[in-house]
Design a protein around this motif. Structure first.
Motif, mmCIF file in Angstrom:
data_model
loop_
_atom_site.group_PDB
_atom_site.id
_atom_site.type_symbol
_atom_site.label_atom_id
_atom_site.label_comp_id
_atom_site.label_asym_id
_atom_site.label_seq_id
_atom_site.Cartn_x
_atom_site.Cartn_y
_atom_site.Cartn_z
ATOM 1 N N VAL A 39 51.164 83.464 47.203
ATOM 2 C CA VAL A 39 51.901 82.808 46.127
ATOM 3 C C VAL A 39 51.103 81.577 45.703
ATOM 4 C CG1 VAL A 39 54.031 81.626 45.457
ATOM 5 C CG2 VAL A 39 54.126 83.627 46.977
ATOM 6 N N CYS A 40 50.615 81.573 44.473
ATOM 7 C CA CYS A 40 49.882 80.428 43.922
ATOM 8 C C CYS A 40 50.858 79.598 43.077
ATOM 9 C CB CYS A 40 48.716 80.902 43.061
ATOM 10 S SG CYS A 40 47.547 81.966 43.927
ATOM 11 N N TRP A 41 51.087 78.348 43.474
ATOM 12 C CA TRP A 41 52.088 77.498 42.793
ATOM 13 C C TRP A 41 51.941 76.078 43.299
ATOM 14 C CZ3 TRP A 41 56.136 74.260 43.973
ATOM 15 C CH2 TRP A 41 57.121 74.059 43.006
ATOM 16 N N PRO A 42 52.110 75.053 42.514
ATOM 17 C CA PRO A 42 52.485 75.022 41.099
ATOM 18 C C PRO A 42 51.296 74.950 40.150
ATOM 19 C CG PRO A 42 52.648 72.817 42.001
ATOM 20 C CD PRO A 42 52.172 73.713 43.122
ATOM 21 N N TRP A 43 50.133 75.359 40.630
ATOM 22 C CA TRP A 43 49.025 75.577 39.702
ATOM 23 C C TRP A 43 48.207 76.762 40.185
ATOM 24 C CZ3 TRP A 43 49.282 71.085 42.712
ATOM 25 C CH2 TRP A 43 48.344 70.982 43.750
ATOM 26 N N PHE A 44 47.564 77.413 39.216
ATOM 27 C CA PHE A 44 46.665 78.525 39.502
ATOM 28 C C PHE A 44 45.240 78.030 39.323
ATOM 29 C CE2 PHE A 44 43.956 82.008 38.142
ATOM 30 C CZ PHE A 44 44.171 82.917 39.171
ATOM 31 N N GLY A 45 44.360 78.362 40.270
ATOM 32 C CA GLY A 45 42.981 77.899 40.198
ATOM 33 C C GLY A 45 42.860 76.471 40.670
ATOM 34 N N ALA A 46 41.953 75.725 40.050
ATOM 35 C CA ALA A 46 41.753 74.327 40.419
ATOM 36 C C ALA A 46 42.890 73.462 39.879
ATOM 37 C CB ALA A 46 40.411 73.838 39.882
ATOM 38 N N TYR A 47 43.197 72.379 40.581
ATOM 39 C CA TYR A 47 44.240 71.471 40.133
ATOM 40 C C TYR A 47 43.841 70.838 38.796
ATOM 41 C CZ TYR A 47 47.429 67.490 40.036
ATOM 42 O OH TYR A 47 48.379 66.570 39.672
ATOM 43 N N PRO A 48 44.725 70.869 37.803
ATOM 44 C CA PRO A 48 44.371 70.380 36.463
ATOM 45 C C PRO A 48 44.487 68.859 36.349
ATOM 46 C CG PRO A 48 46.603 71.215 36.447
ATOM 47 C CD PRO A 48 46.063 71.484 37.839
ATOM 48 N N GLY A 49 43.746 68.144 37.162
ATOM 49 C CA GLY A 49 43.782 66.689 37.126
ATOM 50 C C GLY A 49 42.824 66.126 38.150
ATOM 51 N N SER A 50 42.981 64.850 38.453
ATOM 52 C CA SER A 50 42.085 64.204 39.403
ATOM 53 C C SER A 50 42.544 64.458 40.836
ATOM 54 C CB SER A 50 42.061 62.700 39.133
ATOM 55 O OG SER A 50 43.365 62.156 39.293
ATOM 56 N N GLY A 51 41.670 64.127 41.778
ATOM 57 C CA GLY A 51 42.036 64.264 43.182
ATOM 58 C C GLY A 51 41.483 65.528 43.800
ATOM 59 N N GLN A 52 41.397 65.531 45.105
ATOM 60 C CA GLN A 52 40.873 66.665 45.857
ATOM 61 C C GLN A 52 42.037 67.486 46.404
ATOM 62 O OE1 GLN A 52 37.529 67.340 45.993
ATOM 63 N NE2 GLN A 52 37.404 65.657 44.539
#
Length: 304
Positions: free
Chosen positions: A71-84
């Motif tokens: 289950v990929c949530w609450p984002w798919f792929g790389a996080y759409p913002g800053s931070g690791q």
């Protein structure tokens, strides 16, 4: 307190500490990990396992499992913002609560709920207080999953998600994704375009690395020597098709160098141009049903 388990359902622990649920029913056999509420195996009666898990998978607590239906949530792929932050969200390595399990003649239903406060507590930049996530898994002659997000907060909640299904295809040379005529897609391996490309052929054959977000309007089918799996969805406007191929496979965790030859991901999603926003008080359910049919002769159609 967890619910009592019905006949044919039992717990066991992996050597590295993951709690697994084994299910033995006349209509199917299956296995689910409580970590990630991840279906790892589903074999309808008279059919092989629909799902693939890497033989290199250690089932280590706190580490994402390579295979089944993450289950990929609450984002798919790389996080759409800053931070690791981890790829594909923060729920794959969390233990979910099993809140109900019920057995009927035709199958068994599990309902899992994510303790979101615990899932998000290590990540100060995430704003998800008041957001709830639940997964219902219906197992019988078919497999159905329904992932429901509820925004009980006072602000809009922006998210993307996927049921990241790894199919067992036996031999990738025989694998096809059928139902793509005229379907628009974004190719993640190519420079980003303002508008999506459009598939020309009905079938996508896999003979190299593929990582695409399709936007289908009708059901898709995965065909291989293992059989045909029909994919029916609700609440989804996107589907991800992924195989890392040889070069990338060598750099993946929990993935053998030749694993790409046996698996193909076709993921039911809300991602890319299909990402979602929930206003306060709104909910959204992403559902997929997998049903099987015997294999057919594989044509020589090429990639599109």
């Amino acid at each position: 307190m967890e619910p009592s388990l019905p006949e044919g359902v039992s717990y066991r622990d992996s050597a590295a500490g993951i709690r697994l649920i084994d299910i033995d029913h006349p209509a199917f056999k299956a296995c689910i990990s409580k970590q990630g509420a991840q279906v790892l195996s589903f074999a309808p009666s008279g059919h092989g396992d629909l799902l693939w898990v890497s033989e290199s998978e250690p089932y280590k607590k706190g580490s994402a499992i390579r295979g089944g239906i993450p289950v990929c949530w609450p984002w798919f792929g790389a996080y759409p913002g800053s931070g690791q932050l981890p790829a594909h969200g923060v729920v794959r390595t969390q233990d979910w609560d099993l809140i109900s399990v019920s057995r009927k003649v035709e199958g068994i239903t599990f309902v899992f709920q994510l303790p979101t406060a615990e899932a998000f507590s290590p990540y100060a930049e995430l704003k998800a207080e008041g957001v709830e996530l639940q997964l219902q898994v219906d197992l019988g002659a078919r497999l159905k999953l329904r992932l429901t997000t509820v925004n009980n907060s006072a602000v809009p909640f922006v998210f993307s998600q996927a049921l990241h299904t790894y199919f067992e295809v036996g031999d990738i040379a025989t694998a096809r994704v059928v139902g793509l005529t005229g379907v628009q897609f974004d190719d993640s391996l190519q420079p980003k375009a303002d508008s999506p490309q459009k598939a020309v052929l009905d079938q996508l054959a896999i003979d190299r690395e593929v990582d695409r977000i399709y936007y289908p309007r009708a059901p898709l089918t995965v065909e291989s020597i293992q059989g045909r799996v029909h994919i029916a969805t609700q609440g989804s406007g996107s589907a991800v098709v992924w195989n890392p191929w040889a070069d990338k496979a060598r750099g993946l965790s929990h993935f053998g160098p030749e694993d790409y030859l046996r698996m193909l991901c076709v993921e039911t999603a809300n991602c890319g141009r299909d990402s979602r926003t929930l206003a306060p008080g709104e909910s959204h359910s992403l559902s997929v049903t997998y049903s099987v049919a015997p294999p057919v002769a594989v044509s020589g159609a090429g990639k599109s």
